[in-house]
Design an enzyme around this catalytic site. Sequence first.
Site, short mmCIF file in Angstrom:
data_model
loop_
_atom_site.label_atom_id
_atom_site.label_comp_id
_atom_site.label_asym_id
_atom_site.label_seq_id
_atom_site.Cartn_x
_atom_site.Cartn_y
_atom_site.Cartn_z
N GLU A 40 0.86 -1.20 0.00
CA GLU A 40 0.00 0.00 0.00
C GLU A 40 0.89 1.26 0.00
O GLU A 40 1.97 1.26 0.61
CB GLU A 40 -0.84 -0.05 1.29
CG GLU A 40 -1.81 1.06 1.52
CD GLU A 40 -2.56 0.87 2.87
OE1 GLU A 40 -2.19 -0.02 3.67
OE2 GLU A 40 -3.52 1.63 3.10
N LYS A 112 -9.49 2.47 -1.90
CA LYS A 112 -9.72 1.77 -0.62
C LYS A 112 -11.07 2.13 0.00
O LYS A 112 -11.36 3.30 0.25
CB LYS A 112 -8.58 2.11 0.34
CG LYS A 112 -8.58 1.32 1.65
CD LYS A 112 -7.31 1.67 2.46
CE LYS A 112 -7.18 0.87 3.72
NZ LYS A 112 -5.93 1.19 4.44
N CYS A 145 -5.22 -3.42 2.43
CA CYS A 145 -4.95 -3.46 3.87
C CYS A 145 -6.20 -3.67 4.73
O CYS A 145 -6.77 -4.73 4.73
CB CYS A 145 -4.16 -2.22 4.27
SG CYS A 145 -3.20 -2.52 5.80
N VAL A 172 -0.35 -2.53 10.69
CA VAL A 172 0.23 -2.19 12.00
C VAL A 172 -0.35 -3.06 13.11
O VAL A 172 0.24 -3.18 14.17
CB VAL A 172 0.04 -0.70 12.34
CG1 VAL A 172 0.87 0.17 11.42
CG2 VAL A 172 -1.42 -0.28 12.28
C1 ACM Z 1 -4.07 -0.05 7.13
O1 ACM Z 1 -5.17 -0.21 6.60
N1 ACM Z 1 -3.08 0.51 6.48
C2 ACM Z 1 -3.82 -0.49 8.51
#
Ligand code: ACM
Length: 271
Positions: A40, A112, A145, A172
Amino acid sequence: MNFTIALLQFNPTRKNVEKNIQKIQQAMEGIKADLIVFPELSNSGYLYEKAEDLKPFSEENDGHGPFLSALIDLAKTINGVVVTGYAEKEGLKLYNSAIALSPQGPITNYRKTHLFDHEKMLFNPGDSGFKVFEWNSVKIGIMICFDWIFPEACRCLALQGAQIIAHPANLVLPYCQNAMVTRSIENRVFTITANRIGTEKLGDMRLSFTGTSQITDPSGAIRYRGPKDKATVHIMAIEPNEAINKNLNPQNNLFKDRRPEMYKLVESREH
Ligand code: ACM
């Protein structure tokens, strides 16, 4: 059918698109694959205080900006498709996006859907919907992510026929790698989570990214799990057609057995 997949795990440098291009180019020397997935926000890095700080390191989704045009050149030498996360700009808006790039240029762009934490201060919520594209007769879906924690994301892609889920990440939290095993089992798909490494600090914020990029198969087996904190490239051959059969046993087909009429939210089902 033999199909070669790959992932890159590395440490993008914040505010330095040129350096990130160089890091990627060096890591890709001599690599050939049908599909490779990068993390990402590979162009920009992650932590920015506000959208206007990030904007100079973002680019449009037409493939003409410095980052995406360099990756289209890379797709030519790899002789396959690159799926990369990147900061996308469109007019005044920024999106946390992932794009599929073939040697001929952009194939499809995903924005996203589920923004994580401080990302809500930087990006517009994705409006593209979940995208599946075809390459060498294989269907590939894209999510980014934090989409992992919403099973609907992977399900939408799998119901559209995705055999492989390309999943750029900047993780994370410690849960995703295990959760992707379940995403594979419940949808009978391959998943490729390309995560980043390193630590970023900004004011009081300090984030350490978890590495351990991962490939899972339709049975939920972990075919590859990478190191926690080293840059790495991993390549493997898979049989994507393993993801076509959704039968768990002679009586249960994971897609045909779904009962969407029972998934409606009602106050009470008592009679
Ligand atoms: C994330 O979605 N970068 C934790």
